[in-house]
Design a protein around this motif. Structure first.
Motif: not given
Length: 285
Positions: A212-215, A225-228
């Motif tokens: 899970i990426l916060i960006t 590379f993130a799924d979410v």
């Protein structure tokens, strides 16, 4: 490279490749906004490859794209406190304290509103489901983003013991190498373009660990590379690195995830929050 970056580009313009001239033309036309772009966003908007941008930066005598963004930011007029003057929230030394308070407040509200506008219920639900079903959740970040990873870990630790925070980049990648598809990595990266983070996420992908990426950048390298991917608002320039308004938007996302997590099993999380509150109460005078 010495002097103004735009002057350097102009001096070399006729010796640039076709893609170099295309990139230079875009930068001349979008100087103010380009400094906020990730390399992937600039590549997409200008119509050239990321490799061409990197070669362009090296041709200007710069170490890489981040140096280019910093040089580009310095071409804009800045206040005597290093703030970009193209924003109504820019702070100068001749501002009164009350004026500074108002501008800080405006910037934080802007960040919250932009982040709220980017929120998608389905995406948040996907992230919450991953967190709820995970055996372990690793909270990662680097630099200023490490602070946000620690905030997430501290928040979720009041409701569950499965959240883990690791600060050292070597230990992060080691933990990722031993993680499984039953674990989750919750990673904070405003730019989505740091070398240490890319190495960790490549390892996660290799081992099938959900991310899970916060960006701020949906097309960043980390997002690949993130799924979410959850997006935070507020344009933070190279001269504003680590700004509080950028963190305010990320903290809103942390709380959205936290309450989404708690509502999946309200009795268990309420009991855990009560237990941790009672334990901490013993530390108070």
């Amino acid at each position: 490279m010495t002097g103004n970056i735009l002057e350097s580009i102009t001096a070399q313009y006729h010796s640039l490749t076709r893609s170099g001239k295309k990139l230079a033309d875009y930068i001349f036309a979008h100087t103010g906004e380009a400094q906020y772009f990730s390399i992937s966003t600039l590549a997409e908007n200008s119509g050239v490859s990321e490799a061409s941008i990197t070669r362009f930066c090296h041709g200007l005598g710069l170490a890489g794209y981040n140096d280019f963004k910093l040089a580009l930011a310095k071409t804009d007029r800045v206040t005597d406190m290093g703030e970009l003057s193209d924003s109504p929230q820019s702070i100068a030394s001749d501002d009164s304290l009350n004026c500074i308070f108002q501008k800080i407040h405006q910037a934080s509200v802007l960040s919250l509103n932009e982040t709220l506008g980017l929120l998608d219920e389905n995406t948040i639900s996907q992230a919450v489901d991953l967190l709820v079903n995970a055996d372990r959740v690793y909270c990662f970040g680097h630099g200023g983003s490490m602070v946000m990873a620690m905030e997430a870990w501290a928040r979720f630790s009041t409701a569950s013991s499965k959240f883990i925070q690791i600060t050292d980049s070597h230990m992060q990648i080691m933990a990722t190498a031993l993680a499984t598809e039953k674990d989750v990595i919750l990673v904070f990266s405003y730019s989505g373009s740091t070398k240490d983070m890319e190495s960790t996420l490549q390892t996660a992908k290799m081992h099938g660990v959900p991310v899970i990426l916060i960006t701020h950048y949906p097309n960043s390298r980390a997002a690949e590379f993130a799924d979410v991917v959850l997006l935070c608002g507020y344009n933070e320039g190279p001269l504003q690195s680590g700004s509080i308004p950028a963190k305010v938007g990320q903290m809103l996302l942390i709380d959205c995830l936290f309450y989404g997590f708690c509502r999946k099993n309200p009795e268990a999380t309420a009991a855990a929050r009560s237990a941790t509150a009672e334990a901490i109460a013993q530390k108070l005078l």
